[in-house]
Design an enzyme around this catalytic site. Structure first.
Site, PDB file in Angstrom:
ATOM      1  N   HIS A   1     -14.015   0.521   1.819  1.00  0.00           N
ATOM      2  CA  HIS A   1     -13.843  -0.541   0.821  1.00  0.00           C
ATOM      3  C   HIS A   1     -15.123  -1.378   0.703  1.00  0.00           C
ATOM      4  CE1 HIS A   1      -9.332  -0.148   1.853  1.00  0.00           C
ATOM      5  NE2 HIS A   1      -9.475   0.285   0.619  1.00  0.00           N
TER       6      HIS A   1
ATOM      7  N   LYS B   1       3.737   1.871  -0.227  1.00  0.00           N
ATOM      8  CA  LYS B   1       3.346   1.575   1.160  1.00  0.00           C
ATOM      9  C   LYS B   1       4.087   0.383   1.755  1.00  0.00           C
ATOM     10  CE  LYS B   1      -1.285   3.178   0.102  1.00  0.00           C
ATOM     11  NZ  LYS B   1      -2.644   2.776  -0.229  1.00  0.00           N
TER      12      LYS B   1
ATOM     13  N   ARG C   1     -12.176   9.061  -3.287  1.00  0.00           N
ATOM     14  CA  ARG C   1     -12.660   9.826  -2.147  1.00  0.00           C
ATOM     15  C   ARG C   1     -12.671  11.315  -2.476  1.00  0.00           C
ATOM     16  NH1 ARG C   1      -8.355   7.640   1.813  1.00  0.00           N
ATOM     17  NH2 ARG C   1      -7.314   7.713  -0.187  1.00  0.00           N
TER      18      ARG C   1
END
Ligand code: COA
Length: 167
Positions: free
Chosen positions: A17, A41, A96
């Site tokens: 991050h 989450k 990613r």
């Protein structure tokens, strides 16, 4: 030069991050790191803990000029509602691997549908950090693995002090 938000659950904030934030800063006048929640989450840290840790990381890692252009806030509603009410139209997100793409593509599409003025700016994650994730960090914490290379020192110290279970 525009303002942008960098949203995420940041549970916890990782070196991945931080890398995205640092590389985005030259392209925006101000970046607001927005600690938000994801229905996918269950967080370990409270929004207040995440905000406080990110503030500590910024104070330690960013030069003063950059610090003056970054703020951290938390938000419990829809991202587009924050953007609209603050008249911000740029979202920064890190990518990613190919596995991130489908989710990010759908999220960017939905945000655009909800707020047509918005654009999402994707940054490729640095090569040496592509395998880092908040979940991996929590997994290592739980099983006494060394995760010190993947999070900034204030995050490492807080997690070790607060959550590291006795072996
Ligand atoms: N390097 C390494 N890892 C990275 C990274 C990078 N550059 N960028 C992201 N990651 C990792 C994170 O560690 C995290 O790992 P995890 O999945 O194991 O937790 C994952 O990639 C992405 O997490 P994060 O960047 O914190 O974002 P998120 O996907 O959890 O955030 C929200 C999602 C909060 C932005 C989204 O749910 C949201 O907008 N919520 C608000 C409500 C809303 O508007 N919903 C509708 C959206 S259409």
């Amino acid at each position: 030069m525009k303002k942008a938000i960098y949203p995420g659950s940041f549970d916890p904030f990782t070196n991945g991050h931080l890398d995205i934030l640092e590389r985005s800063l030259p392209f925006f006048s101000e970046i607001i790191i927005l600690v938000a929640s994801s229905s996918r989450k269950t967080p370990l840290l409270s929004p207040a803990q995440r905000v406080s840790l990110i503030q500590q990381v910024l104070a330690k890692h960013l030069p003063p000029e950059a610090q003056s252009r970054v703020r951290v806030e938390s938000w419990s509603g829809l991202l587009v509602d924050y953007l609209r009410s603050h008249q911000i139209s740029a979202i920064v997100r890190g990518l990613r691997a190919a596995s991130d793409f489908e989710y990010e593509f759908m999220m960017a599409g939905m945000n655009k549908r909800l707020y047509p003025g918005v654009e999402t700016w994707f940054m490729m994650t640095a090569e040496h950090l592509f395998f880092v994730s908040s979940s991996m960090v929590k997994e290592l914490l739980l099983h006494h693995g060394d995760f010190s290379a993947y999070v900034p020192p204030p995050v490492y110290e807080f997690l070790m002090h607060t959550y590291s279970p006795s072996p």
